[in-house]
Design a protein around this motif. Structure first.
Motif, PDB file in Angstrom:
ATOM      1  N   ALA A  20       0.828  -1.206   0.000  1.00 30.58           N
ATOM      2  CA  ALA A  20       0.000   0.000   0.000  1.00 30.58           C
ATOM      3  C   ALA A  20       0.861   1.255   0.000  1.00 30.58           C
ATOM      4  O   ALA A  20       0.590   2.207  -0.743  1.00 30.58           O
ATOM      5  N   HIS A  21       1.895   1.262   0.812  1.00 30.32           N
ATOM      6  CA  HIS A  21       2.762   2.438   0.888  1.00 30.32           C
ATOM      7  C   HIS A  21       3.472   2.678  -0.443  1.00 30.32           C
ATOM      8  O   HIS A  21       3.560   3.817  -0.915  1.00 30.32           O
ATOM      9  N   GLU A  24       1.064   4.156  -3.016  1.00 32.79           N
ATOM     10  CA  GLU A  24       0.656   5.548  -2.778  1.00 32.79           C
ATOM     11  C   GLU A  24       1.552   6.513  -3.548  1.00 32.79           C
ATOM     12  O   GLU A  24       1.139   7.603  -3.910  1.00 32.79           O
ATOM     13  N   LEU A  60      -6.459   2.618  -5.368  1.00 32.34           N
ATOM     14  CA  LEU A  60      -5.617   2.282  -4.208  1.00 32.34           C
ATOM     15  C   LEU A  60      -6.349   1.350  -3.251  1.00 32.34           C
ATOM     16  O   LEU A  60      -5.769   0.382  -2.752  1.00 32.34           O
ATOM     17  N   ASN A  61      -7.613   1.633  -2.988  1.00 37.96           N
ATOM     18  CA  ASN A  61      -8.382   0.769  -2.090  1.00 37.96           C
ATOM     19  C   ASN A  61      -8.544  -0.631  -2.671  1.00 37.96           C
ATOM     20  O   ASN A  61      -8.456  -1.623  -1.949  1.00 37.96           O
ATOM     21  N   THR A  64      -5.007  -2.357  -2.532  1.00 44.19           N
ATOM     22  CA  THR A  64      -4.645  -2.643  -1.144  1.00 44.19           C
ATOM     23  C   THR A  64      -5.537  -3.720  -0.555  1.00 44.19           C
ATOM     24  O   THR A  64      -5.069  -4.614   0.148  1.00 44.19           O
ATOM     25  N   SER A  68      -4.056  -7.132   0.767  1.00 48.63           N
ATOM     26  CA  SER A  68      -4.220  -7.521   2.170  1.00 48.63           C
ATOM     27  C   SER A  68      -5.020  -8.810   2.287  1.00 48.63           C
ATOM     28  O   SER A  68      -4.737  -9.643   3.144  1.00 48.63           O
ATOM     29  N   SER A  76      -7.694  -1.307   4.592  1.00 44.13           N
ATOM     30  CA  SER A  76      -8.112  -0.286   3.641  1.00 44.13           C
ATOM     31  C   SER A  76      -7.185   0.900   3.783  1.00 44.13           C
ATOM     32  O   SER A  76      -6.626   1.143   4.842  1.00 44.13           O
ATOM     33  N   VAL A  77      -7.005   1.644   2.694  1.00 41.04           N
ATOM     34  CA  VAL A  77      -6.133   2.825   2.716  1.00 41.04           C
ATOM     35  C   VAL A  77      -6.899   3.979   3.302  1.00 41.04           C
ATOM     36  O   VAL A  77      -8.036   4.192   3.012  1.00 41.04           O
TER      37      VAL A  77
END
Length: 77
Positions: A20-21, A24, A60-61, A64, A68, A76-77
């Motif tokens: 996720a990071h 971003e 992104l969601n 991610t 996950s 969730s982001v």
């Protein structure tokens, strides 16, 4: 004695958060391509993103959430 299940879930969560990071910071076009790859992997044909994956936040969601879930912990982001 260390619980192996807890250890695996912790490692998986760290991996999902790492993904996720990194994403971003990714350009918008890269996110779209990655979403299409995920969709193809889960059996969704098509070359365009669906309406619910048009914005950067939605993408992104989605990514991610998929990462996950694949790593064993829904985030969730």
């Amino acid at each position: 004695m260390t619980n192996p299940v807890k250890t695996v879930i912790q490692v998986n969560l760290e991996m999902a958060l790492e993904v996720a990071h990194e994403l971003e910071l990714a350009p918008y076009t890269q996110l779209g391509v990655y979403c299409l790859e995920i969709l193809r992997e889960i059996g969704c044909p098509g070359t365009e993103l669906p309406l619910n994956l048009q914005t950067r936040d939605q993408q992104l969601n989605f990514i991610t959430g998929f990462a996950s879930y694949a790593f064993g912990e829904v985030q969730s982001v």
